[in-house]
Design a protein around this motif. Structure first.
Motif, PDB file in Angstrom:
ATOM      1  N   LEU A   1       0.843  -1.197   0.000  1.00 14.95           N
ATOM      2  CA  LEU A   1       0.000   0.000   0.000  1.00 14.95           C
ATOM      3  C   LEU A   1       0.875   1.242   0.000  1.00 14.95           C
ATOM      4  O   LEU A   1       1.754   1.383   0.845  1.00 14.95           O
ATOM      5  CB  LEU A   1      -0.834   0.037   1.272  1.00 14.95           C
TER       6      LEU A   1
ATOM      7  N   PHE B   1      -1.603   6.432   1.574  1.00 14.39           N
ATOM      8  CA  PHE B   1      -2.667   5.914   2.449  1.00 14.39           C
ATOM      9  C   PHE B   1      -2.284   6.060   3.918  1.00 14.39           C
ATOM     10  O   PHE B   1      -3.102   6.440   4.751  1.00 14.39           O
ATOM     11  CB  PHE B   1      -2.937   4.437   2.157  1.00 14.39           C
TER      12      PHE B   1
ATOM     13  N   VAL C   1      -8.892   1.668   3.062  1.00 14.22           N
ATOM     14  CA  VAL C   1      -7.856   0.691   3.422  1.00 14.22           C
ATOM     15  C   VAL C   1      -8.509  -0.633   3.834  1.00 14.22           C
ATOM     16  O   VAL C   1      -8.057  -1.709   3.432  1.00 14.22           O
ATOM     17  CB  VAL C   1      -6.945   1.227   4.548  1.00 14.22           C
TER      18      VAL C   1
ATOM     19  N   CYS D   1      -3.815  -5.165   8.160  1.00 12.53           N
ATOM     20  CA  CYS D   1      -2.577  -5.197   7.373  1.00 12.53           C
ATOM     21  C   CYS D   1      -1.597  -6.175   8.021  1.00 12.53           C
ATOM     22  O   CYS D   1      -1.611  -6.363   9.239  1.00 12.53           O
ATOM     23  CB  CYS D   1      -1.941  -3.811   7.302  1.00 12.53           C
TER      24      CYS D   1
END
Ligand code: C2E
Ligand code: CA
Ligand code: CA
Ligand code: CA
Length: 287
Positions: A206, A210, A227, A260
Motif C-alpha cells: 500500500l 494511504f 484501506v 494489514c
C-alpha cells in the motif's frame, strides 16, 4: 554560471560549476560509478504487525558520488533507466541483496527468530522487459545459495497496468519457482482491482499516501474504509498486505487493526546498513 557577457565571468567560481548536479553530468558518470563500486545498499526492516518481529528488509540503493556525496535513487534511477544502465545496476543490486540475505540467515541462530530473514528488491520496468531477468535471478539464487522463497521482487503497479502476457511471463516463471512478487506503490496507479487476479503477485504494498491519511487523529473515516476494503479484497485473493511509510505508533496500531500484515517505515527504522538490520532482528528474537 557563465554568461555570454565575456571573460569577466569566465573565472567566476569554477568550482561551483563543477559541484552543480546536472542531469548530463550524472548520466555520463553512471557507468564508471558502477565499475568503481560507488553504489551501496541500505536496508529498511519489514516488521510483522501482529507480533512486531522483523521479517526481512527492503533493499534501497544509494550512490556515494565522489563530489556530491550520497545521492538517493530518485536522483539517478530515472537516468539509469534512460541509458539502459539500470539492467547491470539492477543485477548488481539483486546479487548484493541476495548475498546479504544469505549472510543474515547464516548468522541467525536456529530457532531464535520468526523464520529466515528475507529481502525485497525493487525492479524497474526496463528490467521486466529484459530477456535475462529469469536466468540472471536463477543464477544468482543458485550461486549464492538463497532459497527463492526468501526473495521478494517489487514491481510498481504502474509498470503492470495493461501488461500483456509477454510482460507477465517472466514474473510468472519466477513466482512458480517460489519468488514472491509484490505490487509496489499500490493505490497510485488506478489499476482495475479485478485485474489483480491475473497478476502473479502475492503481496500488495500500500502506497505511503494511504498511511499519511492516517496520521491525523482521528483519521479520516473514508480513508479507513478504503484501506479496510483493499485489505479485504487482498486477503480474499490470498495476497498479503504490506504498508509503507509508517511513521507513528498510532498509525501502526490502526493499520494492524485494519488487518494489514506487514509494515515498513521510520517508526520502526530508517533505511540503514546491513548489520543494523541483523541487530534489530536478533534483538527482537531474544528480547
Ligand atoms: P519505494 O520502493 O516506494 O521505497 C520506499 C521509499 O520510502 C524509500 O525511499 C524509503 O526510504 C522511503 N521511506 C521509508 N519509510 C518511510 C517513512 O516512514 N516516511 C517517509 N516519508 N518515507 C519513507 P528511497 O530510498 O529514497 O527510494 C525511493 C524510490 O527509489 C523507491 O521507492 C524505489 O521506487 C526506487 N528504488 C530504490 N532502490 C531501487 C533499486 O535498487 N532499483 C530500482 N529500480 N528502484 C529503486
Ligand atoms: Ca519498493
Ligand atoms: Ca513503495
Ligand atoms: Ca512509494
Amino acid at each position: 554560471a557563465k554568461s555570454a557577457g565575456g571573460n569577466r565571468f569566465e573565472l567566476a567560481d569554477p568550482e561551483a560549476d563543477a559541484r552543480a548536479i546536472t542531469r548530463h553530468g550524472l548520466t555520463t558518470a553512471l557507468p564508471a560509478a558502477l565499475e568503481r563500486g560507488e553504489f551501496f545498499i541500505e536496508y529498511q526492516p519489514l516488521v510483522h504487525l501482529g507480533d512486531g518481529s522483523v521479517r526481512g528488509a527492503e533493499a534501497l540503493v544509494r550512490w556515494l558520488h565522489p563530489q556530491h556525496g550520497v545521492l538517493g535513487p530518485d536522483q539517478f534511477i530515472p537516468l539509469a533507466e534512460d541509458t539502459g544502465l539500470i539492467v547491470p545496476l539492477g543485477r548488481w543490486v539483486l546479487e548484493e541483496s541476495v548475498r546479504q540475505a544469505r549472510t543474515w540467515q547464516a548468522r541467525t541462530p536456529d530457532g531464535a527468530d520468526a523464520g529466515p530473514l528475507r529481502v525485497n528488491v525493487n525492479l524497474s520496468p526496463c528490467q521486466l522487459t529484459h530477456p535475462g531477468l529469469v536466468s540472471d535471478t536463477v543464477d544468482i539464487l543458485e550461486r549464492l545459495g538463497l532459497a527463492p522463497g526468501a526473495l521478494c521482487l517489487e514491481v510498481t503497479e504502474s509498470a503492470l497496468i495493461g501488461a500483456d502476457d509477454d510482460l507477465l511471463k517472466p514474473l510468472r516463471r519466477l513466482a512458480e519457482m517460489g519468488v514472491d512478487i509484490a505490487l509496489d506503490d499500490f493505490g497510485t496507479g488506478y489499476s482495475n482491482l479485478a485485474n489483480l487476479r491475473r497478476l502473479p503477485v502475492s503481496v500488495l504494498k500500500l502506497d505511503r499516501s494511504f498511511t499519511q491519511g492516517m496520521q491525523r487523529f482521528p483519521a479520516d473515516p473514508v480513508d479507513l474504509k478504503i484501506v479496510e476494503g483493499i485489505v479485504a479484497l487482498a486477503h480474499s485473493l490470498d495476497l498479503a498486505v504490506t504498508v509503507e511509510g509508517v511513521e507513528t505508533g498510532a498509525q501502526a496500531e490502526q493499520l494492524r487493526d485494519l488487518g494489514c500484515d506487514t509494515a515498513q517505515g521510520w517508526y520502526y527504522a530508517r533505511p540503514g546498513p546491513p548489520d543494523r538490520l541483523h541487530e534489530l532482528a536478533l534483538a527482537d528474537a531474544t528480547g
